[in-house]
Design a protein around this motif. Structure first.
Motif, PDB file in Angstrom:
ATOM      1  N   ARG A 220       0.832  -1.200   0.000  1.00 37.86           N
ATOM      2  CA  ARG A 220       0.000   0.000   0.000  1.00 37.86           C
ATOM      3  C   ARG A 220       0.867   1.251   0.000  1.00 37.86           C
ATOM      4  O   ARG A 220       0.586   2.212  -0.737  1.00 37.86           O
ATOM      5  CB  ARG A 220      -0.928  -0.006   1.220  1.00 37.86           C
ATOM      6  CG  ARG A 220      -1.793   1.249   1.345  1.00 37.86           C
ATOM      7  CD  ARG A 220      -2.634   1.482   0.091  1.00 37.86           C
ATOM      8  NE  ARG A 220      -3.358   2.755   0.153  1.00 37.86           N
ATOM      9  CZ  ARG A 220      -3.720   3.449  -0.910  1.00 37.86           C
ATOM     10  NH1 ARG A 220      -3.446   2.999  -2.126  1.00 37.86           N
ATOM     11  NH2 ARG A 220      -4.372   4.588  -0.769  1.00 37.86           N
ATOM     12  N   GLN A 221       1.928   1.254   0.771  1.00 36.91           N
ATOM     13  CA  GLN A 221       2.832   2.392   0.786  1.00 36.91           C
ATOM     14  C   GLN A 221       3.434   2.617  -0.596  1.00 36.91           C
ATOM     15  O   GLN A 221       3.509   3.751  -1.076  1.00 36.91           O
ATOM     16  CB  GLN A 221       3.949   2.171   1.813  1.00 36.91           C
ATOM     17  CG  GLN A 221       4.918   3.341   1.912  1.00 36.91           C
ATOM     18  CD  GLN A 221       6.169   2.986   2.693  1.00 36.91           C
ATOM     19  OE1 GLN A 221       6.849   2.020   2.375  1.00 36.91           O
ATOM     20  NE2 GLN A 221       6.469   3.762   3.723  1.00 36.91           N
ATOM     21  N   HIS A 222       3.858   1.529  -1.233  1.00 32.24           N
ATOM     22  CA  HIS A 222       4.477   1.656  -2.557  1.00 32.24           C
ATOM     23  C   HIS A 222       3.474   2.178  -3.585  1.00 32.24           C
ATOM     24  O   HIS A 222       3.844   2.984  -4.458  1.00 32.24           O
ATOM     25  CB  HIS A 222       5.037   0.303  -3.006  1.00 32.24           C
ATOM     26  CG  HIS A 222       5.789   0.381  -4.291  1.00 32.24           C
ATOM     27  ND1 HIS A 222       7.044   0.951  -4.396  1.00 32.24           N
ATOM     28  CD2 HIS A 222       5.463  -0.027  -5.557  1.00 32.24           C
ATOM     29  CE1 HIS A 222       7.450   0.893  -5.645  1.00 32.24           C
ATOM     30  NE2 HIS A 222       6.518   0.313  -6.372  1.00 32.24           N
ATOM     31  N   GLU A 223       2.243   1.742  -3.493  1.00 38.90           N
ATOM     32  CA  GLU A 223       1.212   2.236  -4.411  1.00 38.90           C
ATOM     33  C   GLU A 223       1.098   3.757  -4.334  1.00 38.90           C
ATOM     34  O   GLU A 223       1.046   4.450  -5.358  1.00 38.90           O
ATOM     35  CB  GLU A 223      -0.142   1.615  -4.071  1.00 38.90           C
ATOM     36  CG  GLU A 223      -0.282   0.148  -4.431  1.00 38.90           C
ATOM     37  CD  GLU A 223      -1.582  -0.438  -3.910  1.00 38.90           C
ATOM     38  OE1 GLU A 223      -2.386   0.334  -3.327  1.00 38.90           O
ATOM     39  OE2 GLU A 223      -1.799  -1.651  -4.068  1.00 38.90           O
ATOM     40  N   VAL A 224       1.075   4.268  -3.132  1.00 42.28           N
ATOM     41  CA  VAL A 224       0.903   5.709  -2.934  1.00 42.28           C
ATOM     42  C   VAL A 224       2.151   6.476  -3.383  1.00 42.28           C
ATOM     43  O   VAL A 224       2.064   7.469  -4.120  1.00 42.28           O
ATOM     44  CB  VAL A 224       0.582   6.013  -1.458  1.00 42.28           C
ATOM     45  CG1 VAL A 224       0.629   7.520  -1.183  1.00 42.28           C
ATOM     46  CG2 VAL A 224      -0.787   5.453  -1.086  1.00 42.28           C
TER      47      VAL A 224
ATOM     48  N   ALA B 152       0.188   3.854  10.216  1.00 41.33           N
ATOM     49  CA  ALA B 152       0.498   3.136  11.450  1.00 41.33           C
ATOM     50  C   ALA B 152       0.780   1.661  11.185  1.00 41.33           C
ATOM     51  O   ALA B 152       1.522   1.005  11.934  1.00 41.33           O
ATOM     52  CB  ALA B 152      -0.642   3.280  12.447  1.00 41.33           C
ATOM     53  N   ALA B 153       0.185   1.126  10.112  1.00 39.47           N
ATOM     54  CA  ALA B 153       0.370  -0.298   9.801  1.00 39.47           C
ATOM     55  C   ALA B 153       1.823  -0.639   9.507  1.00 39.47           C
ATOM     56  O   ALA B 153       2.250  -1.780   9.721  1.00 39.47           O
ATOM     57  CB  ALA B 153      -0.499  -0.687   8.618  1.00 39.47           C
ATOM     58  N   LEU B 154       2.594   0.319   9.029  1.00 39.03           N
ATOM     59  CA  LEU B 154       3.989   0.048   8.675  1.00 39.03           C
ATOM     60  C   LEU B 154       4.823  -0.307   9.907  1.00 39.03           C
ATOM     61  O   LEU B 154       5.388  -1.403   9.977  1.00 39.03           O
ATOM     62  CB  LEU B 154       4.566   1.236   7.916  1.00 39.03           C
ATOM     63  CG  LEU B 154       3.914   1.456   6.543  1.00 39.03           C
ATOM     64  CD1 LEU B 154       4.075   2.894   6.084  1.00 39.03           C
ATOM     65  CD2 LEU B 154       4.520   0.498   5.523  1.00 39.03           C
TER      66      LEU B 154
ATOM     67  N   LEU C 220      -1.138   8.660   2.965  1.00 37.22           N
ATOM     68  CA  LEU C 220      -1.652   7.439   3.585  1.00 37.22           C
ATOM     69  C   LEU C 220      -2.666   7.809   4.659  1.00 37.22           C
ATOM     70  O   LEU C 220      -2.547   8.851   5.311  1.00 37.22           O
ATOM     71  CB  LEU C 220      -0.512   6.643   4.224  1.00 37.22           C
ATOM     72  CG  LEU C 220       0.551   6.059   3.288  1.00 37.22           C
ATOM     73  CD1 LEU C 220       1.738   5.565   4.095  1.00 37.22           C
ATOM     74  CD2 LEU C 220      -0.028   4.933   2.451  1.00 37.22           C
ATOM     75  N   THR C 221      -3.670   6.983   4.857  1.00 39.33           N
ATOM     76  CA  THR C 221      -4.576   7.211   5.978  1.00 39.33           C
ATOM     77  C   THR C 221      -3.814   6.947   7.274  1.00 39.33           C
ATOM     78  O   THR C 221      -2.774   6.267   7.268  1.00 39.33           O
ATOM     79  CB  THR C 221      -5.787   6.275   5.912  1.00 39.33           C
ATOM     80  OG1 THR C 221      -5.346   4.927   6.159  1.00 39.33           O
ATOM     81  CG2 THR C 221      -6.487   6.368   4.563  1.00 39.33           C
TER      82      THR C 221
ATOM     83  N   LEU D 259       9.916   9.100  13.739  1.00 37.35           N
ATOM     84  CA  LEU D 259      10.625   8.664  12.537  1.00 37.35           C
ATOM     85  C   LEU D 259      10.114   7.309  12.061  1.00 37.35           C
ATOM     86  O   LEU D 259      10.147   7.012  10.864  1.00 37.35           O
ATOM     87  CB  LEU D 259      12.127   8.586  12.806  1.00 37.35           C
ATOM     88  CG  LEU D 259      13.010   8.256  11.590  1.00 37.35           C
ATOM     89  CD1 LEU D 259      12.859   9.297  10.488  1.00 37.35           C
ATOM     90  CD2 LEU D 259      14.473   8.119  12.000  1.00 37.35           C
ATOM     91  N   ALA D 260       9.620   6.474  12.976  1.00 39.05           N
ATOM     92  CA  ALA D 260       9.074   5.175  12.578  1.00 39.05           C
ATOM     93  C   ALA D 260       7.871   5.335  11.650  1.00 39.05           C
ATOM     94  O   ALA D 260       7.535   4.432  10.883  1.00 39.05           O
ATOM     95  CB  ALA D 260       8.678   4.367  13.812  1.00 39.05           C
ATOM     96  N   LEU D 261       7.231   6.487  11.709  1.00 37.27           N
ATOM     97  CA  LEU D 261       6.102   6.813  10.835  1.00 37.27           C
ATOM     98  C   LEU D 261       6.541   7.647   9.634  1.00 37.27           C
ATOM     99  O   LEU D 261       5.708   8.028   8.809  1.00 37.27           O
ATOM    100  CB  LEU D 261       5.050   7.590  11.626  1.00 37.27           C
ATOM    101  CG  LEU D 261       4.365   6.848  12.779  1.00 37.27           C
ATOM    102  CD1 LEU D 261       3.731   7.841  13.741  1.00 37.27           C
ATOM    103  CD2 LEU D 261       3.323   5.874  12.243  1.00 37.27           C
ATOM    104  N   GLY D 262       7.839   7.951   9.568  1.00 33.08           N
ATOM    105  CA  GLY D 262       8.330   8.814   8.500  1.00 33.08           C
ATOM    106  C   GLY D 262       8.083  10.279   8.766  1.00 33.08           C
ATOM    107  O   GLY D 262       8.060  11.095   7.848  1.00 33.08           O
TER     108      GLY D 262
END
Length: 391
Positions: free
Chosen positions: A290-294, A310-312, A304-305, A382-385
């Motif tokens: 999903r991250q790559h799609e966005v 948070a799923a990452l 991202l929602t 940073l874990a969330l970017g």
């Protein structure tokens, strides 16, 4: 002993090639796992074998002449190596960050620093050092822990707080120095992941040019899905997933060899662990997809929602914790056979226990994700970017 065909001299150019070489190397790593653990670092020829797979170059962008594997593909490569040995895969995962750091350096500087795409980086990103601002750069001094792969690295990246004229500036930075400027301390006597050679190291009054520094808040030499602040964390769960898969295959083969195909406890334990593994693995790869799609469509992490973002980090933590739980259950299933050091389950139990002490597998990740979902303040953004702009 397994006979290994020499790896082709030609560097791999695609994800398919790198993954195939990693899969081919895994049996060799498994065979040498005890040796690697006893050495508490990777033997030089094992480093060369890893280099030959292309794992150290996989994060370099095409603009740098690299294969530019997606984070999904990188995780698959690390997973394949971890199927052979966790310590080697951990070093491969850390060492492959070289190309990812290149996006946070000026393009020409990265080209000069990394004349070969197969150079490995090690180091601790947390600001344990002191960087005194001087004309043209910084003078760096400090001691850092957890220098995974530092015994064979080409470059060492270290976090440090900034000082000017001896006074703190209340900011931090990452500084890259050649391995020759680093003193490695033999401190890595641990429960598991012994082969990663994650020794302490010191740097004493070394001049670091300003162009050899970076911050994840500023992309200077790259664009796209890999030029993101948390990119270096994405392939980490590959280590945990590879070990869990290896343990499941080992326990399954052992059960069949012992004639326990119709034993109820064996059936239910194997099936339950397989279910946990499948769910944890899909959690990791689903979040990455999903991250790559966005990002590949030109979006940003902010697109991202909250749940997707948070799923990452949550899926990473869950993969590590689930791998440890799977290995523990299989260790119990095999019983006394597992307690002897020649048993890989003994090593996998210690390896997964040790890797779960990393911050990406700790409760700080739960707080960070929970705070993001609730609109609170994450402890480890940073874990969330999420980064703050340099002052």
């Amino acid at each position: 002993m397994t006979v290994v065909e020499p790896l082709p001299v030609r560097p791999p150019e695609t994800a398919v090639e790198i993954l195939a070489r990693a899969q081919a190397l895994a049996p060799v790593l498994r065979e040498r796992a005890e040796e690697i653990e006893r050495a508490r670092r990777l033997p030089a020829d094992v480093v060369d074998l890893l280099r030959g797979t292309g794992v150290f170059r996989m994060g370099f962008s095409r603009a740098h002449g690299g294969p530019e594997l997606t984070s999904i593909e990188q995780t698959e490569v690390i997973e394949a190596l971890a199927y052979g040995d966790a310590g080697a895969a951990w070093c491969a995962m850390i060492g492959s960050d070289t190309g990812l750091y290149a996006s946070f350096l000026d393009h020409a500087v990265a080209e000069e620093m990394f004349p070969s795409l197969d150079m490995a980086t090690a180091g601790l990103l947390f600001p344990n050092g002191r960087a005194e601002i001087v004309p043209g750069g910084y003078r760096l001094t400090g001691r850092w822990q957890f220098g995974s792969g530092v015994t064979h690295a080409d470059w060492v990246v270290s976090g440090a707080f900034l000082y000017r004229d001896g006074e703190p500036v209340h900011d931090s930075i990452l500084l890259m120095v050649p391995k020759a400027d680093v003193e490695v301390l033999d401190t890595w006597h641990t429960t598991g992941l012994a082969g990663s050679g994650s020794c302490d190291y010191t740097i004493t009054d070394v001049f670091v040019p300003a162009e050899h520094t970076l911050t994840f808040a500023e992309v200077r030499g790259g664009t796209g899905p890999l030029a993101q602040p948390e990119v270096h964390m994405r392939n980490m769960p590959g280590v945990a997933l590879g070990v869990a898969r290896a343990a499941l295959d080992h326990a399954t083969d052992a059960a069949v060899s012992a004639g326990r195909e119709d034993d109820y406890r064996t059936q239910t334990t194997i099936a339950d662990c397989e279910g946990d593994f499948a769910a944890a693995r899909e959690g990791v790869y689903g979040a990455l997809r999903r991250q790559h799609e966005v990002l590949s469509a030109g979006g940003s992490l902010d697109d991202l929602t909250p749940r997707e973002r948070a799923a990452l980090p949550l899926s990473r933590r869950h993969a590590f914790r689930t791998a440890r739980a799977i290995v523990t259950r299989l260790y119990d299933l095999v019983q006394t056979t597992a307690i002897y050091r020649p048993s890989p389950l003994d090593r996998w139990l210690r390896d997964t226990t040790t890797m779960c002490q990393h911050i990406v597998a700790q409760d700080r990740i739960l707080q960070t994700a929970g705070a993001h979902l609730l609109g609170g303040r994450p402890a480890f953004p940073l874990a969330l970017g999420i980064t703050s702009s340099r002052r």
